[in-house]
Motif scaffolding. Sequence first.
Motif, PDB file in Angstrom:
ATOM      1  N   GLY A 100       4.298 -20.015  -8.597  1.00 59.57           N
ATOM      2  CA  GLY A 100       3.151 -19.173  -8.281  1.00 59.57           C
ATOM      3  C   GLY A 100       3.331 -17.742  -8.741  1.00 59.57           C
ATOM      4  O   GLY A 100       2.726 -16.817  -8.175  1.00 59.57           O
ATOM      5  N   PHE A 101       4.134 -17.550  -9.799  1.00 62.55           N
ATOM      6  CA  PHE A 101       4.531 -16.198 -10.205  1.00 62.55           C
ATOM      7  C   PHE A 101       3.366 -15.335 -10.664  1.00 62.55           C
ATOM      8  O   PHE A 101       3.466 -14.107 -10.668  1.00 62.55           O
ATOM      9  N   VAL A 102       2.247 -15.933 -11.052  1.00 59.35           N
ATOM     10  CA  VAL A 102       1.131 -15.149 -11.584  1.00 59.35           C
ATOM     11  C   VAL A 102       0.546 -14.234 -10.518  1.00 59.35           C
ATOM     12  O   VAL A 102       0.193 -13.078 -10.793  1.00 59.35           O
ATOM     13  N   VAL A 103       0.427 -14.721  -9.288  1.00 58.36           N
ATOM     14  CA  VAL A 103      -0.232 -13.927  -8.246  1.00 58.36           C
ATOM     15  C   VAL A 103       0.720 -13.427  -7.160  1.00 58.36           C
ATOM     16  O   VAL A 103       0.385 -12.464  -6.453  1.00 58.36           O
ATOM     17  N   LEU A 104       1.887 -14.059  -7.010  1.00 60.22           N
ATOM     18  CA  LEU A 104       2.783 -13.659  -5.922  1.00 60.22           C
ATOM     19  C   LEU A 104       3.156 -12.175  -5.951  1.00 60.22           C
ATOM     20  O   LEU A 104       3.161 -11.520  -4.897  1.00 60.22           O
ATOM     21  N   PHE A 110       0.015  -6.137  -2.416  1.00 57.59           N
ATOM     22  CA  PHE A 110      -1.105  -5.905  -1.507  1.00 57.59           C
ATOM     23  C   PHE A 110      -0.629  -5.756  -0.075  1.00 57.59           C
ATOM     24  O   PHE A 110      -1.083  -4.876   0.668  1.00 57.59           O
ATOM     25  N   ARG A 111       0.304  -6.604   0.327  1.00 55.62           N
ATOM     26  CA  ARG A 111       0.827  -6.525   1.697  1.00 55.62           C
ATOM     27  C   ARG A 111       1.725  -5.299   1.883  1.00 55.62           C
ATOM     28  O   ARG A 111       1.643  -4.612   2.902  1.00 55.62           O
ATOM     29  N   LEU A 112       2.580  -5.022   0.918  1.00 54.66           N
ATOM     30  CA  LEU A 112       3.501  -3.891   1.051  1.00 54.66           C
ATOM     31  C   LEU A 112       2.770  -2.561   1.115  1.00 54.66           C
ATOM     32  O   LEU A 112       3.209  -1.637   1.808  1.00 54.66           O
ATOM     33  N   THR A 113       1.673  -2.437   0.367  1.00 51.46           N
ATOM     34  CA  THR A 113       0.941  -1.175   0.350  1.00 51.46           C
ATOM     35  C   THR A 113      -0.167  -1.118   1.397  1.00 51.46           C
ATOM     36  O   THR A 113      -0.856  -0.101   1.500  1.00 51.46           O
ATOM     37  N   CYS A 114      -0.345  -2.199   2.143  1.00 51.52           N
ATOM     38  CA  CYS A 114      -1.347  -2.248   3.212  1.00 51.52           C
ATOM     39  C   CYS A 114      -1.079  -1.140   4.227  1.00 51.52           C
ATOM     40  O   CYS A 114       0.068  -0.873   4.593  1.00 51.52           O
ATOM     41  N   TYR A 115      -2.121  -0.494   4.703  1.00 50.46           N
ATOM     42  CA  TYR A 115      -1.953   0.629   5.626  1.00 50.46           C
ATOM     43  C   TYR A 115      -1.236   0.200   6.900  1.00 50.46           C
ATOM     44  O   TYR A 115      -0.401   0.949   7.432  1.00 50.46           O
ATOM     45  N   TYR A 116      -1.553  -0.987   7.402  1.00 49.50           N
ATOM     46  CA  TYR A 116      -0.874  -1.406   8.629  1.00 49.50           C
ATOM     47  C   TYR A 116       0.586  -1.704   8.362  1.00 49.50           C
ATOM     48  O   TYR A 116       1.462  -1.275   9.109  1.00 49.50           O
ATOM     49  N   TYR A 117       0.877  -2.473   7.299  1.00 49.19           N
ATOM     50  CA  TYR A 117       2.272  -2.833   7.025  1.00 49.19           C
ATOM     51  C   TYR A 117       3.105  -1.600   6.718  1.00 49.19           C
ATOM     52  O   TYR A 117       4.297  -1.546   7.063  1.00 49.19           O
ATOM     53  N   ARG A 118       2.511  -0.612   6.079  1.00 47.51           N
ATOM     54  CA  ARG A 118       3.232   0.628   5.844  1.00 47.51           C
ATOM     55  C   ARG A 118       3.665   1.240   7.163  1.00 47.51           C
ATOM     56  O   ARG A 118       4.820   1.664   7.331  1.00 47.51           O
ATOM     57  N   PHE A 159      -5.925  -4.709  -3.919  1.00 44.62           N
ATOM     58  CA  PHE A 159      -7.025  -5.278  -3.154  1.00 44.62           C
ATOM     59  C   PHE A 159      -7.967  -6.073  -4.062  1.00 44.62           C
ATOM     60  O   PHE A 159      -8.414  -7.168  -3.703  1.00 44.62           O
ATOM     61  N   TYR A 160      -8.254  -5.557  -5.242  1.00 49.96           N
ATOM     62  CA  TYR A 160      -9.140  -6.263  -6.170  1.00 49.96           C
ATOM     63  C   TYR A 160      -8.537  -7.608  -6.578  1.00 49.96           C
ATOM     64  O   TYR A 160      -9.247  -8.619  -6.674  1.00 49.96           O
ATOM     65  N   VAL A 161      -7.226  -7.628  -6.823  1.00 53.08           N
ATOM     66  CA  VAL A 161      -6.564  -8.888  -7.174  1.00 53.08           C
ATOM     67  C   VAL A 161      -6.574  -9.840  -5.983  1.00 53.08           C
ATOM     68  O   VAL A 161      -6.772 -11.049  -6.149  1.00 53.08           O
ATOM     69  N   LEU A 163      -8.828 -10.165  -3.793  1.00 52.18           N
ATOM     70  CA  LEU A 163     -10.142 -10.795  -3.728  1.00 52.18           C
ATOM     71  C   LEU A 163     -10.203 -12.020  -4.632  1.00 52.18           C
ATOM     72  O   LEU A 163     -10.728 -13.071  -4.245  1.00 52.18           O
ATOM     73  N   ILE A 164      -9.651 -11.897  -5.837  1.00 59.39           N
ATOM     74  CA  ILE A 164      -9.645 -13.026  -6.770  1.00 59.39           C
ATOM     75  C   ILE A 164      -8.802 -14.170  -6.224  1.00 59.39           C
ATOM     76  O   ILE A 164      -9.193 -15.347  -6.289  1.00 59.39           O
ATOM     77  N   VAL A 165      -7.647 -13.829  -5.658  1.00 61.30           N
ATOM     78  CA  VAL A 165      -6.776 -14.861  -5.093  1.00 61.30           C
ATOM     79  C   VAL A 165      -7.450 -15.556  -3.920  1.00 61.30           C
ATOM     80  O   VAL A 165      -7.313 -16.776  -3.742  1.00 61.30           O
ATOM     81  N   SER A 166      -8.213 -14.818  -3.133  1.00 65.51           N
ATOM     82  CA  SER A 166      -8.945 -15.431  -2.024  1.00 65.51           C
ATOM     83  C   SER A 166      -9.969 -16.436  -2.544  1.00 65.51           C
ATOM     84  O   SER A 166     -10.188 -17.488  -1.923  1.00 65.51           O
ATOM     85  N   LEU A 167     -10.584 -16.126  -3.663  1.00 62.09           N
ATOM     86  CA  LEU A 167     -11.511 -17.070  -4.281  1.00 62.09           C
ATOM     87  C   LEU A 167     -10.779 -18.330  -4.741  1.00 62.09           C
ATOM     88  O   LEU A 167     -11.275 -19.457  -4.575  1.00 62.09           O
ATOM     89  N   VAL A 168      -9.583 -18.153  -5.300  1.00 65.68           N
ATOM     90  CA  VAL A 168      -8.772 -19.298  -5.730  1.00 65.68           C
ATOM     91  C   VAL A 168      -8.396 -20.156  -4.527  1.00 65.68           C
ATOM     92  O   VAL A 168      -8.500 -21.392  -4.571  1.00 65.68           O
ATOM     93  N   ASN A 169      -7.977 -19.513  -3.438  1.00 63.56           N
ATOM     94  CA  ASN A 169      -7.613 -20.263  -2.233  1.00 63.56           C
ATOM     95  C   ASN A 169      -8.817 -20.991  -1.649  1.00 63.56           C
ATOM     96  O   ASN A 169      -8.687 -22.086  -1.090  1.00 63.56           O
ATOM     97  N   THR A 170      -9.981 -20.384  -1.768  1.00 62.17           N
ATOM     98  CA  THR A 170     -11.206 -21.040  -1.304  1.00 62.17           C
ATOM     99  C   THR A 170     -11.484 -22.290  -2.127  1.00 62.17           C
ATOM    100  O   THR A 170     -11.845 -23.343  -1.579  1.00 62.17           O
TER     101      THR A 170
END
Length: 274
Positions: A100-104, A110-118, A159-161, A163-170
């Motif tokens: 899954g190296f393309v999106v991981l 996305f998680r590391l830079t998330c305001y809450y996770y920060r 965040f934009y990426v 969104l695309i991954v969420s579409l893939v998971n859907t």
Amino acid sequence: MSAPADNGVGTGVRAPKRARIAERTLRTDRWWLQPLLTVLGLSAFIIYATVRSFVRTAYWVPDYHYLTPFYSPCLSTSCVEGSSHFGHWFGDLPGFIPLGFVVLPFLLGFRLTCYYYRKAYYRAVWFSPPACAVAEPHAKYTGETRLPLIIQNVHRYFFYVALIVSLVNTYDAITAFHGKTGGFGFGLGNIILLGNVILLWAYTLSCHSCRHVTGGRLKHFSKHPVRYWIWTQVTKLNTRHMALAWTTLGTLVLTDFYVMLVASGAISDLRFVN
């Protein structure tokens, strides 16, 4: 009586003209418990996700088209037959590269830079600060103005990426409504996959960057009623961003673990239809 002058260089409790208190904190409660639980929770997920991303086994159930999110999208010829929903973009990959190296990397960013996770790992890992009214061990504070923390400012692009991954998971979740003999099928795995996708969408859309995209830079909400309505809905989700951040870590592990058990033959999927 005024506090003694502090000629040292520092910030926070060590700043000049601050009262000198020898103790790190005057708190008597278990202030250290929340940072400890945060470290344990994040560490458990990182270890599990890292191991599962590299093992390359039990990630696809061909009978029901269940694909774990840790391997989606699977775009290499190294992927098992049927698991590449979007074709083969790459040849065989060496074992040290996850399928899954393309999106991981983008999801990690996305998680590391998330305001809450920060906030979570700044306090729990870097002790900056570990809790309210507890002195941090750092002598200076530079904020997010230089490497590596200046990278936090690209959060909106991750965040934009996402969104695309969420579409893939859907797409993966919809494709999984597949019966063993073909056609439509429905089982417990579908409930788990669909629930995970819904919560991932909720976490992604509750992001502070999403709130800014929908309502930022508007001087008059009254002139943009549609964007204002969207902004208010995102704001409601945003109040649950912390809860969704933790919940989705749990649902990702649950989804992957269930797919792994079914794919390995350890358990059989509970089927309701076909």
